[in-house]
Design an enzyme around this catalytic site. Structure first.
Site, PDB file in Angstrom:
ATOM      1  N   GLY A 145       0.768  -1.238   0.000  1.00 61.42           N
ATOM      2  CA  GLY A 145       0.000   0.000   0.000  1.00 61.42           C
ATOM      3  C   GLY A 145       0.801   1.292   0.000  1.00 61.42           C
ATOM      4  O   GLY A 145       1.906   1.377  -0.551  1.00 61.42           O
ATOM      5  N   GLU A 188     -13.182  15.546   0.953  1.00 60.06           N
ATOM      6  CA  GLU A 188     -14.073  14.708   1.775  1.00 60.06           C
ATOM      7  C   GLU A 188     -13.956  15.083   3.256  1.00 60.06           C
ATOM      8  O   GLU A 188     -14.961  15.338   3.923  1.00 60.06           O
ATOM      9  CB  GLU A 188     -13.738  13.220   1.582  1.00 60.06           C
ATOM     10  N   ALA A 320      -9.027   1.659  -3.968  1.00 60.23           N
ATOM     11  CA  ALA A 320      -9.266   0.330  -3.412  1.00 60.23           C
ATOM     12  C   ALA A 320      -9.782  -0.652  -4.470  1.00 60.23           C
ATOM     13  O   ALA A 320      -9.336  -1.800  -4.526  1.00 60.23           O
ATOM     14  CB  ALA A 320     -10.271   0.437  -2.269  1.00 60.23           C
ATOM     15  N   HIS A 444     -39.013   4.913 -13.313  1.00 59.43           N
ATOM     16  CA  HIS A 444     -39.390   6.308 -13.042  1.00 59.43           C
ATOM     17  C   HIS A 444     -40.089   6.389 -11.697  1.00 59.43           C
ATOM     18  O   HIS A 444     -40.943   5.556 -11.420  1.00 59.43           O
ATOM     19  CB  HIS A 444     -40.314   6.813 -14.139  1.00 59.43           C
TER      20      HIS A 444
HETATM   21  P1  FAD Z   1      -3.307  -0.732   1.796  1.00 62.80           P
HETATM   22  O1  FAD Z   1      -4.772  -0.695   1.968  1.00 62.80           O
HETATM   23  O2  FAD Z   1      -2.539   0.487   2.120  1.00 62.80           O
HETATM   24  O3  FAD Z   1      -2.787  -1.961   2.675  1.00 62.80           O
HETATM   25  C1  FAD Z   1      -1.459  -2.246   2.827  1.00 62.80           C
HETATM   26  C2  FAD Z   1      -1.282  -3.031   4.110  1.00 62.80           C
HETATM   27  O4  FAD Z   1       0.036  -3.538   4.145  1.00 62.80           O
HETATM   28  C3  FAD Z   1      -1.434  -2.191   5.376  1.00 62.80           C
HETATM   29  O5  FAD Z   1      -2.368  -2.801   6.235  1.00 62.80           O
HETATM   30  C4  FAD Z   1      -0.041  -2.186   6.009  1.00 62.80           C
HETATM   31  O6  FAD Z   1      -0.076  -2.215   7.423  1.00 62.80           O
HETATM   32  C5  FAD Z   1       0.531  -3.478   5.461  1.00 62.80           C
HETATM   33  N1  FAD Z   1       1.994  -3.498   5.372  1.00 62.80           N
HETATM   34  C6  FAD Z   1       2.816  -2.581   4.812  1.00 62.80           C
HETATM   35  N2  FAD Z   1       4.097  -3.003   4.849  1.00 62.80           N
HETATM   36  C7  FAD Z   1       4.075  -4.214   5.453  1.00 62.80           C
HETATM   37  C8  FAD Z   1       5.082  -5.159   5.762  1.00 62.80           C
HETATM   38  N3  FAD Z   1       6.355  -4.968   5.433  1.00 62.80           N
HETATM   39  N4  FAD Z   1       4.705  -6.288   6.416  1.00 62.80           N
HETATM   40  C9  FAD Z   1       3.408  -6.520   6.748  1.00 62.80           C
HETATM   41  N5  FAD Z   1       2.423  -5.669   6.449  1.00 62.80           N
HETATM   42  C10 FAD Z   1       2.741  -4.537   5.802  1.00 62.80           C
HETATM   43  N6  FAD Z   1      -9.944   4.466  -2.188  1.00 62.80           N
HETATM   44  C11 FAD Z   1     -11.133   4.229  -2.786  1.00 62.80           C
HETATM   45  O7  FAD Z   1     -11.176   3.502  -3.789  1.00 62.80           O
HETATM   46  N7  FAD Z   1     -12.287   4.772  -2.315  1.00 62.80           N
HETATM   47  C12 FAD Z   1     -12.298   5.577  -1.229  1.00 62.80           C
HETATM   48  O8  FAD Z   1     -13.360   6.045  -0.822  1.00 62.80           O
HETATM   49  C13 FAD Z   1     -11.065   5.843  -0.581  1.00 62.80           C
HETATM   50  N8  FAD Z   1     -11.033   6.640   0.502  1.00 62.80           N
HETATM   51  C14 FAD Z   1      -9.836   6.856   1.133  1.00 62.80           C
HETATM   52  C15 FAD Z   1      -9.825   7.707   2.230  1.00 62.80           C
HETATM   53  C16 FAD Z   1      -8.639   7.965   2.887  1.00 62.80           C
HETATM   54  C17 FAD Z   1      -8.647   8.862   4.097  1.00 62.80           C
HETATM   55  C18 FAD Z   1      -7.436   7.334   2.447  1.00 62.80           C
HETATM   56  C19 FAD Z   1      -6.147   7.567   3.172  1.00 62.80           C
HETATM   57  C20 FAD Z   1      -7.437   6.502   1.332  1.00 62.80           C
HETATM   58  C21 FAD Z   1      -8.642   6.262   0.663  1.00 62.80           C
HETATM   59  N9  FAD Z   1      -8.698   5.462  -0.472  1.00 62.80           N
HETATM   60  C22 FAD Z   1      -9.891   5.244  -1.102  1.00 62.80           C
HETATM   61  C23 FAD Z   1      -7.492   4.825  -1.031  1.00 62.80           C
HETATM   62  C24 FAD Z   1      -7.429   3.350  -0.592  1.00 62.80           C
HETATM   63  O9  FAD Z   1      -7.420   3.289   0.818  1.00 62.80           O
HETATM   64  C25 FAD Z   1      -6.175   2.691  -1.149  1.00 62.80           C
HETATM   65  O10 FAD Z   1      -6.131   2.851  -2.560  1.00 62.80           O
HETATM   66  C26 FAD Z   1      -6.185   1.195  -0.847  1.00 62.80           C
HETATM   67  O11 FAD Z   1      -6.246   0.960   0.542  1.00 62.80           O
HETATM   68  C27 FAD Z   1      -4.927   0.507  -1.408  1.00 62.80           C
HETATM   69  O12 FAD Z   1      -4.963  -0.843  -1.117  1.00 62.80           O
HETATM   70  P2  FAD Z   1      -3.632  -1.697  -0.966  1.00 62.80           P
HETATM   71  O13 FAD Z   1      -4.096  -3.100  -0.696  1.00 62.80           O
HETATM   72  O14 FAD Z   1      -2.745  -1.465  -2.105  1.00 62.80           O
HETATM   73  O15 FAD Z   1      -2.885  -1.127   0.317  1.00 62.80           O
HETATM   74  P1  NAI Z   2      -4.731  13.746  -4.345  1.00 60.43           P
HETATM   75  O1  NAI Z   2      -3.591  13.413  -5.217  1.00 60.43           O
HETATM   76  O2  NAI Z   2      -6.096  13.297  -4.701  1.00 60.43           O
HETATM   77  O3  NAI Z   2      -4.816  15.341  -4.162  1.00 60.43           O
HETATM   78  C1  NAI Z   2      -3.766  16.089  -3.656  1.00 60.43           C
HETATM   79  C2  NAI Z   2      -3.959  17.538  -4.026  1.00 60.43           C
HETATM   80  O4  NAI Z   2      -2.999  18.292  -3.339  1.00 60.43           O
HETATM   81  C3  NAI Z   2      -3.771  17.810  -5.504  1.00 60.43           C
HETATM   82  O5  NAI Z   2      -4.853  18.568  -5.972  1.00 60.43           O
HETATM   83  C4  NAI Z   2      -2.455  18.588  -5.555  1.00 60.43           C
HETATM   84  O6  NAI Z   2      -2.413  19.517  -6.612  1.00 60.43           O
HETATM   85  C5  NAI Z   2      -2.462  19.276  -4.211  1.00 60.43           C
HETATM   86  N1  NAI Z   2      -1.142  19.650  -3.712  1.00 60.43           N
HETATM   87  C6  NAI Z   2       0.002  18.915  -3.769  1.00 60.43           C
HETATM   88  N2  NAI Z   2       1.007  19.571  -3.160  1.00 60.43           N
HETATM   89  C7  NAI Z   2       0.495  20.751  -2.706  1.00 60.43           C
HETATM   90  C8  NAI Z   2       1.028  21.857  -1.991  1.00 60.43           C
HETATM   91  N3  NAI Z   2       2.289  21.885  -1.613  1.00 60.43           N
HETATM   92  N4  NAI Z   2       0.201  22.889  -1.708  1.00 60.43           N
HETATM   93  C9  NAI Z   2      -1.113  22.854  -2.089  1.00 60.43           C
HETATM   94  N5  NAI Z   2      -1.666  21.831  -2.754  1.00 60.43           N
HETATM   95  C10 NAI Z   2      -0.877  20.785  -3.064  1.00 60.43           C
HETATM   96  O7  NAI Z   2      -4.307  13.212  -2.897  1.00 60.43           O
HETATM   97  P2  NAI Z   2      -5.117  13.002  -1.568  1.00 60.43           P
HETATM   98  O8  NAI Z   2      -6.378  13.785  -1.550  1.00 60.43           O
HETATM   99  O9  NAI Z   2      -4.116  13.208  -0.491  1.00 60.43           O
HETATM  100  O10 NAI Z   2      -5.487  11.472  -1.652  1.00 60.43           O
HETATM  101  C11 NAI Z   2      -4.465  10.470  -1.723  1.00 60.43           C
HETATM  102  C12 NAI Z   2      -4.929   9.255  -2.467  1.00 60.43           C
HETATM  103  O11 NAI Z   2      -5.969   8.609  -1.762  1.00 60.43           O
HETATM  104  C13 NAI Z   2      -5.437   9.602  -3.829  1.00 60.43           C
HETATM  105  O12 NAI Z   2      -4.701   8.865  -4.770  1.00 60.43           O
HETATM  106  C14 NAI Z   2      -6.859   9.170  -3.858  1.00 60.43           C
HETATM  107  O13 NAI Z   2      -7.158   8.447  -5.016  1.00 60.43           O
HETATM  108  C15 NAI Z   2      -7.010   8.257  -2.645  1.00 60.43           C
HETATM  109  N6  NAI Z   2      -8.296   8.586  -2.042  1.00 60.43           N
HETATM  110  C16 NAI Z   2      -9.417   8.255  -2.725  1.00 60.43           C
HETATM  111  C17 NAI Z   2     -10.649   8.593  -2.252  1.00 60.43           C
HETATM  112  C18 NAI Z   2     -11.829   8.243  -3.038  1.00 60.43           C
HETATM  113  O14 NAI Z   2     -11.714   7.433  -3.955  1.00 60.43           O
HETATM  114  N7  NAI Z   2     -12.989   8.790  -2.725  1.00 60.43           N
HETATM  115  C19 NAI Z   2     -10.817   9.307  -0.988  1.00 60.43           C
HETATM  116  C20 NAI Z   2      -9.562   9.645  -0.373  1.00 60.43           C
HETATM  117  C21 NAI Z   2      -8.368   9.264  -0.894  1.00 60.43           C
END
Ligand code: FAD
Ligand code: NAI
Length: 462
Positions: A145, A188, A320, A444
């Site tokens: 991740g 968000e 995700a 509808h």
């Molecule tokens: P992760 O979910 O990051 O999982 C990686 C796991 O690996 C973690 O549990 C970590 O502890 C573990 N790990 C790391 N290194 C090691 C190691 N060496 N040994 C053992 N375990 C390890 N995406 C969406 O599609 N929809 C959303 O609404 C959305 N909302 C988000 C809101 C927030 C606040 C954030 C931060 C992210 C959001 N995302 C959303 C992004 C989404 O969470 C990630 O894209 C997704 O979790 C990636 O999945 P992954 O399996 O690659 O990694």
């Molecule tokens: P993001 O990449 O979506 O947005 C970051 C924003 O910060 C960009 O608009 C960028 O131009 C701006 N930025 C970068 N450096 C800056 C600076 N120094 N000053 C001002 N603005 C700056 O990243 P975010 O929102 O942190 O989300 C991280 C990841 O998590 C994204 O890849 C996103 O896909 C995922 N995520 C997805 C969600 C969803 O699917 N609903 C919800 C939350 C996260």
């Protein structure tokens, strides 16, 4: 030493889906996760807790702002933040249990500890007490991740300057919140705290919010969020920060002018970076790109053929559902099937109110590819269900190939856009035309009729 057909490192939507899918195919599988709860970023500190707070805060805001218009008299509506946070945690815990159940059902062995490659076939797991266990795997899948990006002059301190993780668990509503970055997280979580009463200001260095989304969607979303009380500084670069006793002051520049912005807390949401620390990639010979992402081929093999990687640590959107799609496909490849991911059809959603959703190409991307396009647009304002639902903001826009009518992209700003986008994704998976969508009978009154009307506008030209 225990031997496995597949060792998965990480239990996020990439890792846990891969491990349970592999188990369901009859492989002997281990999943190594360093955190106690399973489910990764998405389940524990990402998608799920943020959506729980988004829905609770939306109910609260709606009750305060709109109940009267619906003829509901509710006096003294007030916030019980600990109860809201408890509900969020309960949702997360229930889903943690769901992943544990999946592991049991599919006979996945769970190892709690940090996994590190010691060769192309071995993973050393170090638990919280420093105890080491070595596992042998025919195949290894990396799904570790990502973590929040930190700005050098705005380092996280867990209190005043925070990442999304802390902003999902504030114990009281800050009087004011500065959000750096107008991406998915900023918009968000900015919405959550604004609805709960914080004065929210978003600073973004690009000229638009919601980069990557349709221009029309982004500018209209900004207008609605401003109406909800969020303030935006676009084209604004934060250059320095000073933490005081009760607040943080940011220095920023906008059009050459220096600004000073002060707030009780600062949420830094400027993106996430792949997390491969301590994973031992160099010991096994796994290569990284210059952006720090694990390099894979089109069957998710890294530079070491029996080591695979998926999710946020490889190229592509950090989402995700993208990680989950890769998880299923990579396991299918490992068992000799033909797993694939269509990277052209990955929906993206920002869960504000209204929601912004996209799948496929924007008008600009299509034009840049030299495709002659048609655009059909229809507003929720003209839809009966949207008016009945008190959800009239926004529109659906369908982009088609002007010659073939094939749908190339869909862009939605509106309530339930996250659900409405699914039919547009399905249509694009089947290479469908706007006429296919326009002639499909939709119930509808539904919001989905707006999608149908936008498709009709694109295919008929009126
Ligand atoms: P992760 O979910 O990051 O999982 C990686 C796991 O690996 C973690 O549990 C970590 O502890 C573990 N790990 C790391 N290194 C090691 C190691 N060496 N040994 C053992 N375990 C390890 N995406 C969406 O599609 N929809 C959303 O609404 C959305 N909302 C988000 C809101 C927030 C606040 C954030 C931060 C992210 C959001 N995302 C959303 C992004 C989404 O969470 C990630 O894209 C997704 O979790 C990636 O999945 P992954 O399996 O690659 O990694
Ligand atoms: P993001 O990449 O979506 O947005 C970051 C924003 O910060 C960009 O608009 C960028 O131009 C701006 N930025 C970068 N450096 C800056 C600076 N120094 N000053 C001002 N603005 C700056 O990243 P975010 O929102 O942190 O989300 C991280 C990841 O998590 C994204 O890849 C996103 O896909 C995922 N995520 C997805 C969600 C969803 O699917 N609903 C919800 C939350 C996260």
């Amino acid at each position: 030493m225990s031997s496995y057909d597949l060792i998965v490192i990480g239990s996020g939507p990439g890792g846990y889906v891969a491990a349970s899918t592999a188990g369901s195919f009859g492989l002997k599988v281990a999943c190594v996760e360093k955190s106690k709860p399973l489910g990764g970023t998405c389940l524990n500190i990402g998608c799920i807790p943020s959506k729980a707070l988004l829905v609770s805060s939306e109910h609260y805001h709606f009750a305060k702002e709109r109940f009267a218009a619906h003829g509901i008299v509710a006096k003294d509506i007030s916030l019980d933040l600990p109860a809201m946070m408890k509900r969020k945690s309960d949702v997360v815990t229930q889903l943690n249990k769901g992943v544990e159940f999946l592991f049991k059902k599919n006979k996945v062995d769970r190892y709690e500890g940090t996994g590190s490659l010691t060769s192309a076939n071995t993973v050393e797991v170090t638990d919280a007490n420093g105890k080491k266990t070595v596992l042998e795997g025919k195949n290894i899948l990396l799904a570790t991740g990502s973590v929040s990006v930190e700005l050098p002059f705005l380092k996280f301190d867990g209190d005043r300057i925070v990442s999304s993780t802390e902003a999902l668990s504030f114990d009281k509503v800050p009087k004011s919140l500065l959000v750096v970055g107008a991406g998915a997280i900023g918009l968000e979580l900015g919405s959550v705290w604004s609805r709960l009463g914080a004065e929210v200001t978003v600073v973004e260095f690009l000229p638009n919010i919601a980069t990557g989304f349709d221009q029309d969607v982004a500018s209209n979303l900004q207008r609605v969020l401003e109406r909800q009380g969020i303030k935006f500084y676009l084209n604004t670069k934060v250059t320095a920060a000073k933490t005081g006793k009760n607040s943080v002051t940011l220095t920023a520049t906008q059009d050459g002018k220096e600004l000073s912005l002060e707030a009780e807390k600062v949420l830094v949401a400027v993106g996430r970076k792949p997390y491969t620390e301590g994973l031992g990639l160099e010991k096994a010979g796994v290569k990284l790109s210059d952006k720090g992402r694990v390099v894979v081929n089109n069957t998710w093999q890294t530079s070491v053929p029996n080591i695979y990687a998926i999710g946020d640590i490889i190229d592509g959107p950090m989402l995700a559902h993208k990680a989950e799609a890769e998880a299923v496909a990579v396991v299918e490849r490992i068992v000799g099937k033909a797993g694939q991911v269509n990277y052209n059809v990955i929906p993206g959603v920002i869960y504000t109110s209204p929601e912004a959703a996209v799948v496929g190409l924007t008008e600009k991307q299509a034009k840049d590819q030299g495709i002659e396009i048609k655009v059909g647009k229809y507003n929720f304002m003209a839809n009966g269900r949207a008016l009945a639902n008190d959800a009239k903001d926004g529109f659906v826009k369908i982009i088609t190939n002007a010659k073939t009518d094939r749908v190339l992209g869909a862009h939605i700003l509106g309530h339930n856009a996250s659900e409405l986008i699914a039919e547009c994704a399905l249509l694009q998976e089947f290479s469908g035309s706007a006429e296919d969508l326009a002639r499909t009978i939709h119930a509808h009154p539904t919001l989905a009729e707006v999608t149908k009307e936008a498709a009709h506008a694109a295919s008929s030209g009126h």
